[in-house]
Design a protein around this motif. Structure first.
Motif, PDB file in Angstrom:
ATOM      1  N   ILE A   7      34.086  46.262  29.538  1.00 37.15           N
ATOM      2  CA  ILE A   7      33.637  44.928  29.128  1.00 37.15           C
ATOM      3  C   ILE A   7      34.786  43.935  29.239  1.00 37.15           C
ATOM      4  CG2 ILE A   7      32.913  43.566  27.126  1.00 37.15           C
ATOM      5  CD1 ILE A   7      31.297  46.051  26.240  1.00 37.15           C
ATOM      6  N   LEU A   8      35.963  44.327  28.793  1.00 42.50           N
ATOM      7  CA  LEU A   8      37.120  43.444  28.861  1.00 42.50           C
ATOM      8  C   LEU A   8      37.507  43.158  30.312  1.00 42.50           C
ATOM      9  CD1 LEU A   8      38.982  41.967  26.896  1.00 42.50           C
ATOM     10  CD2 LEU A   8      40.552  43.872  27.085  1.00 42.50           C
ATOM     11  N   ALA A   9      37.429  44.155  31.162  1.00 42.49           N
ATOM     12  CA  ALA A   9      37.758  43.955  32.580  1.00 42.49           C
ATOM     13  C   ALA A   9      36.779  42.993  33.233  1.00 42.49           C
ATOM     14  CB  ALA A   9      37.759  45.289  33.313  1.00 42.49           C
ATOM     15  N   TYR A  10      35.481  43.134  32.936  1.00 46.75           N
ATOM     16  CA  TYR A  10      34.493  42.208  33.499  1.00 46.75           C
ATOM     17  C   TYR A  10      34.690  40.803  32.951  1.00 46.75           C
ATOM     18  CZ  TYR A  10      31.773  45.863  35.786  1.00 46.75           C
ATOM     19  OH  TYR A  10      31.362  46.867  36.610  1.00 46.75           O
ATOM     20  N   ALA A  11      35.053  40.682  31.693  1.00 44.79           N
ATOM     21  CA  ALA A  11      35.309  39.360  31.111  1.00 44.79           C
ATOM     22  C   ALA A  11      36.513  38.698  31.783  1.00 44.79           C
ATOM     23  CB  ALA A  11      35.527  39.482  29.617  1.00 44.79           C
ATOM     24  N   VAL A  12      37.554  39.463  32.038  1.00 48.24           N
ATOM     25  CA  VAL A  12      38.734  38.920  32.717  1.00 48.24           C
ATOM     26  C   VAL A  12      38.383  38.504  34.140  1.00 48.24           C
ATOM     27  CG1 VAL A  12      41.011  39.524  33.632  1.00 48.24           C
ATOM     28  CG2 VAL A  12      40.424  40.096  31.292  1.00 48.24           C
ATOM     29  N   ALA A  13      37.579  39.308  34.820  1.00 46.80           N
ATOM     30  CA  ALA A  13      37.172  38.953  36.182  1.00 46.80           C
ATOM     31  C   ALA A  13      36.341  37.669  36.182  1.00 46.80           C
ATOM     32  CB  ALA A  13      36.385  40.101  36.809  1.00 46.80           C
ATOM     33  N   ALA A  14      35.440  37.533  35.223  1.00 47.24           N
ATOM     34  CA  ALA A  14      34.634  36.313  35.131  1.00 47.24           C
ATOM     35  C   ALA A  14      35.510  35.112  34.795  1.00 47.24           C
ATOM     36  CB  ALA A  14      33.546  36.490  34.076  1.00 47.24           C
ATOM     37  N   GLU A  15      36.457  35.277  33.888  1.00 47.72           N
ATOM     38  CA  GLU A  15      37.361  34.180  33.545  1.00 47.72           C
ATOM     39  C   GLU A  15      38.200  33.775  34.756  1.00 47.72           C
ATOM     40  OE1 GLU A  15      39.586  35.733  30.281  1.00 47.72           O
ATOM     41  OE2 GLU A  15      38.237  34.835  28.795  1.00 47.72           O
ATOM     42  N   PHE A  51      38.418  40.049  20.284  1.00 43.59           N
ATOM     43  CA  PHE A  51      38.132  41.358  20.877  1.00 43.59           C
ATOM     44  C   PHE A  51      39.391  41.917  21.532  1.00 43.59           C
ATOM     45  CE2 PHE A  51      36.354  44.024  24.331  1.00 43.59           C
ATOM     46  CZ  PHE A  51      35.680  44.934  23.548  1.00 43.59           C
ATOM     47  N   ALA A  52      40.090  41.085  22.291  1.00 46.96           N
ATOM     48  CA  ALA A  52      41.336  41.527  22.930  1.00 46.96           C
ATOM     49  C   ALA A  52      42.406  41.817  21.874  1.00 46.96           C
ATOM     50  CB  ALA A  52      41.831  40.474  23.914  1.00 46.96           C
ATOM     51  N   GLY A  53      42.437  41.012  20.821  1.00 51.57           N
ATOM     52  CA  GLY A  53      43.395  41.266  19.740  1.00 51.57           C
ATOM     53  C   GLY A  53      43.131  42.594  19.060  1.00 51.57           C
ATOM     54  N   PHE A  54      41.864  42.898  18.826  1.00 49.51           N
ATOM     55  CA  PHE A  54      41.511  44.188  18.232  1.00 49.51           C
ATOM     56  C   PHE A  54      41.918  45.336  19.151  1.00 49.51           C
ATOM     57  CE2 PHE A  54      38.473  47.693  17.837  1.00 49.51           C
ATOM     58  CZ  PHE A  54      38.756  48.086  16.540  1.00 49.51           C
ATOM     59  N   GLN A  55      41.716  45.151  20.436  1.00 48.15           N
ATOM     60  CA  GLN A  55      42.099  46.197  21.388  1.00 48.15           C
ATOM     61  C   GLN A  55      43.622  46.390  21.399  1.00 48.15           C
ATOM     62  OE1 GLN A  55      40.011  48.218  22.802  1.00 48.15           O
ATOM     63  NE2 GLN A  55      38.286  47.096  21.951  1.00 48.15           N
ATOM     64  N   LEU A  56      44.363  45.289  21.274  1.00 49.84           N
ATOM     65  CA  LEU A  56      45.824  45.406  21.201  1.00 49.84           C
ATOM     66  C   LEU A  56      46.261  46.165  19.949  1.00 49.84           C
ATOM     67  CD1 LEU A  56      47.041  41.915  22.422  1.00 49.84           C
ATOM     68  CD2 LEU A  56      47.417  44.118  23.532  1.00 49.84           C
ATOM     69  N   LEU A  95      45.730  43.805  30.508  1.00 48.78           N
ATOM     70  CA  LEU A  95      44.348  43.320  30.547  1.00 48.78           C
ATOM     71  C   LEU A  95      44.038  42.433  29.341  1.00 48.78           C
ATOM     72  CD1 LEU A  95      41.814  43.676  32.327  1.00 48.78           C
ATOM     73  CD2 LEU A  95      41.162  45.545  30.828  1.00 48.78           C
ATOM     74  N   CYS A  96      44.479  42.841  28.161  1.00 48.82           N
ATOM     75  CA  CYS A  96      44.259  42.031  26.950  1.00 48.82           C
ATOM     76  C   CYS A  96      45.002  40.701  27.031  1.00 48.82           C
ATOM     77  CB  CYS A  96      44.701  42.791  25.707  1.00 48.82           C
ATOM     78  SG  CYS A  96      43.671  44.201  25.302  1.00 48.82           S
ATOM     79  N   ALA A  97      46.232  40.747  27.491  1.00 52.39           N
ATOM     80  CA  ALA A  97      47.013  39.509  27.612  1.00 52.39           C
ATOM     81  C   ALA A  97      46.390  38.581  28.648  1.00 52.39           C
ATOM     82  CB  ALA A  97      48.449  39.844  27.986  1.00 52.39           C
ATOM     83  N   ALA A  98      45.896  39.143  29.740  1.00 53.80           N
ATOM     84  CA  ALA A  98      45.256  38.322  30.773  1.00 53.80           C
ATOM     85  C   ALA A  98      43.983  37.674  30.245  1.00 53.80           C
ATOM     86  CB  ALA A  98      44.943  39.174  32.001  1.00 53.80           C
ATOM     87  N   ALA A  99      43.226  38.395  29.431  1.00 50.63           N
ATOM     88  CA  ALA A  99      41.993  37.829  28.869  1.00 50.63           C
ATOM     89  C   ALA A  99      42.309  36.618  28.002  1.00 50.63           C
ATOM     90  CB  ALA A  99      41.250  38.887  28.055  1.00 50.63           C
ATOM     91  N   CYS A 100      43.295  36.742  27.143  1.00 50.67           N
ATOM     92  CA  CYS A 100      43.667  35.615  26.259  1.00 50.67           C
ATOM     93  C   CYS A 100      44.258  34.456  27.055  1.00 50.67           C
ATOM     94  CB  CYS A 100      44.645  36.079  25.203  1.00 50.67           C
ATOM     95  SG  CYS A 100      43.939  37.262  24.050  1.00 50.67           S
ATOM     96  N   LEU A 101      45.125  34.760  28.012  1.00 48.45           N
ATOM     97  CA  LEU A 101      45.763  33.717  28.802  1.00 48.45           C
ATOM     98  C   LEU A 101      44.755  32.967  29.673  1.00 48.45           C
ATOM     99  CD1 LEU A 101      48.483  32.434  29.594  1.00 48.45           C
ATOM    100  CD2 LEU A 101      48.580  34.082  31.457  1.00 48.45           C
ATOM    101  N   LEU A 102      43.841  33.690  30.280  1.00 54.13           N
ATOM    102  CA  LEU A 102      42.831  33.036  31.116  1.00 54.13           C
ATOM    103  C   LEU A 102      41.886  32.183  30.284  1.00 54.13           C
ATOM    104  CD1 LEU A 102      41.976  35.773  33.736  1.00 54.13           C
ATOM    105  CD2 LEU A 102      42.871  33.495  34.199  1.00 54.13           C
ATOM    106  N   TYR A 103      41.503  32.661  29.099  1.00 51.92           N
ATOM    107  CA  TYR A 103      40.637  31.850  28.237  1.00 51.92           C
ATOM    108  C   TYR A 103      41.346  30.557  27.864  1.00 51.92           C
ATOM    109  CZ  TYR A 103      37.651  30.207  24.550  1.00 51.92           C
ATOM    110  OH  TYR A 103      36.831  29.414  23.798  1.00 51.92           O
ATOM    111  N   TRP A 104      42.609  30.664  27.480  1.00 49.49           N
ATOM    112  CA  TRP A 104      43.367  29.479  27.094  1.00 49.49           C
ATOM    113  C   TRP A 104      43.501  28.511  28.263  1.00 49.49           C
ATOM    114  CZ3 TRP A 104      48.167  27.735  28.824  1.00 49.49           C
ATOM    115  CH2 TRP A 104      48.689  26.666  28.111  1.00 49.49           C
ATOM    116  N   SER A 105      43.790  29.026  29.454  1.00 53.62           N
ATOM    117  CA  SER A 105      43.958  28.142  30.608  1.00 53.62           C
ATOM    118  C   SER A 105      42.645  27.453  30.977  1.00 53.62           C
ATOM    119  CB  SER A 105      44.537  28.903  31.804  1.00 53.62           C
ATOM    120  OG  SER A 105      43.654  29.905  32.219  1.00 53.62           O
ATOM    121  N   ILE A 106      41.522  28.151  30.893  1.00 56.42           N
ATOM    122  CA  ILE A 106      40.229  27.519  31.165  1.00 56.42           C
ATOM    123  C   ILE A 106      39.952  26.429  30.139  1.00 56.42           C
ATOM    124  CG2 ILE A 106      37.733  27.919  31.166  1.00 56.42           C
ATOM    125  CD1 ILE A 106      38.329  30.678  32.379  1.00 56.42           C
ATOM    126  N   PHE A 107      40.244  26.720  28.881  1.00 56.76           N
ATOM    127  CA  PHE A 107      40.053  25.730  27.827  1.00 56.76           C
ATOM    128  C   PHE A 107      40.887  24.483  28.096  1.00 56.76           C
ATOM    129  CE2 PHE A 107      41.517  23.926  23.783  1.00 56.76           C
ATOM    130  CZ  PHE A 107      40.301  23.549  23.240  1.00 56.76           C
TER     131      PHE A 107
END
Length: 129
Positions: A7-15, A51-56, A95-107
């Protein structure tokens, strides 16, 4: 556990795809529609950060309680399994760091674009006066 990483990998790919769509040059009308659509999606997509924080935290807890296999009594298979788990943990941290970084950059991209749009409107009003 693998489902969470999938799920996290697909979210990162979508972001990543959304970030690319937001940064490529496109006509103004298309860009306006895309930014407004992504802005609507951003708030529900915020789930990815905790979610990424919990995974970390899960990775940290597992690394603190992992059995060490560094002595000479370990077999080659045990040592390989230990090294493989370390590599997977490192990959998952990235992967977790990329999810957070990509969300922030999109925002931030959406926010900057909206600010530019607002300033253009203000400039247009001043020119009309």
């Amino acid at each position: 556990m693998a489902l969470q990483w999938l799920i996290l990998a697909y979210a990162v790919a979508a972001e990543a795809a959304i970030a690319i769509l937001l940064t490529i040059p496109s006509p103004k009308l298309l860009k306006n529609r895309l930014v407004s659509l992504v802005s609507l999606i951003l708030q529900p997509a915020l789930f990815i950060v905790p979610f990424a924080g919990f995974q970390l935290l899960d990775i940290y807890w597992k690394s603190e309680h992992r059995l060490m296999c560094t002595s000479e009594i370990c077999t080659a298979a045990e040592r390989d399994r230990y090294e493989k788990s370390i590599y997977k943990a490192q990959r998952n941290v990235i992967l977790c760091a990329a999810a957070c970084l990509l969300y922030w950059s999109i925002f931030r991209i959406c926010k900057y674009y909206k600010d530019v749009q607002r300033l253009e409107e203000v400039e247009k009003r001043y020119k009309e006066e």
